[in-house]
Design a protein around this motif. Structure first.
Motif, PDB file in Angstrom:
ATOM      1  N   GLU A 137      -3.317   3.143  -0.327  1.00  0.00           N
ATOM      2  CA  GLU A 137      -3.999   2.625  -1.484  1.00  0.00           C
ATOM      3  C   GLU A 137      -3.362   1.467  -2.085  1.00  0.00           C
ATOM      4  OE1 GLU A 137      -7.053   3.365  -2.818  1.00  0.00           O
ATOM      5  OE2 GLU A 137      -7.222   5.028  -1.397  1.00  0.00           O
ATOM      6  N   THR A 161      -1.040  -0.985  -4.536  1.00  0.00           N
ATOM      7  CA  THR A 161      -0.304  -0.697  -5.637  1.00  0.00           C
ATOM      8  C   THR A 161       0.127  -1.920  -6.289  1.00  0.00           C
ATOM      9  OG1 THR A 161       1.379   0.806  -6.694  1.00  0.00           O
ATOM     10  CG2 THR A 161       1.717   0.035  -4.387  1.00  0.00           C
ATOM     11  N   PHE A 187       0.949  -1.269  -0.035  1.00  0.00           N
ATOM     12  CA  PHE A 187      -0.036   0.167   0.041  1.00  0.00           C
ATOM     13  C   PHE A 187       0.893   1.358   0.077  1.00  0.00           C
ATOM     14  CE2 PHE A 187      -2.726  -3.473   1.560  1.00  0.00           C
ATOM     15  CZ  PHE A 187      -4.091  -2.825   1.127  1.00  0.00           C
TER      16      PHE A 187
END
Length: 146
Positions: A55, A57, A51
Motif C-alpha cells: 500500500e 504510504t 509502499f
C-alpha cells in the motif's frame, strides 16, 4: 564510516530538522570516530513511490545504516546502540506520529578506503590525528596481524 540513508516522505523534514538530526547522529559516534566519517543522506520519496505492505504510504521513514569503521561485537553493545538510535530518532519520527524502521549493515573494515587512503587502525596515533584534524591524510605503515 557510518553512512545513514534516510528515506522519507516529501517535505517531512525541514532544513533545520535535517541539520539537527545529522548533528544528533554524528554525536552518537563522535566519542570514538572522526566526525568526518559520519555521512547522512536524506532521500525524499513520493507517496506514490513508497509502499509498505503493498500500500502507498506518506508516513513511513526507512533508515539504512552502513557501518564500516567499527563493528559491534556483542549482543549487549548492539542492544545499547539500537537504544541510542531510537532515542535520537524519536523527536524526528515517533514524536511526529511517523512510522519507521531502521537496520544496520556491517562491512569488513578491510574493504574500505576514504579519499584514496586506507583508514588508520582504531586507537592509533594516525587515527587520533585524523580526529583532531577532522580530515583524512596519509597514514603510517600498518601492523600485520597473523
Amino acid at each position: 564510516m557510518p553512512l545513514w540513508k534516510i528515506y522519507h516522505p516529501v517535505g517531512v523534514f525541514s532544513r533545520e530538522d535535517k541539520q539537527g538530526l545529522s548533528e544528533a547522529i554524528t554525536a552518537i559516534y563522535a566519542r570514538n570516530l572522526p566526525k568526518f566519517y559520519v555521512g547522512v543522506v536524506f532521500q525524499e520519496v513520493a507517496a506514490d513511490s513508497f509502499f509498505i505492505g503493498g500500500e502507498p504510504t506518506g508516513d513511513f521513514v526507512r533508515i539504512w545504516v552502513d557501518h564500516i569503521a567499527r563493528t559491534m561485537p556483542t549482543p549487549e553493545i548492539r542492544a545499547k546502540f539500537i537504544e541510542m538510535v531510537d532515542a535520537v530518532l524519536a523527536p524526528y519520527v515517533r514524536d511526529r506520529g511517523l512510522r519507521w524502521e531502521c537496520h544496520i549493515d556491517e562491512t569488513s573494515y578491510e574493504l574500505w578506503s576514504i579519499h584514496g587512503y586506507r583508514p588508520p587502525l582504531p586507537g592509533t596515533e594516525d587515527e587520533k590525528r585524523w580526529r583532531a584534524e577532522n580530515r583524512p591524510s596519509p597514514v603510517g605503515p600498518r601492523e600485520v596481524t597473523a
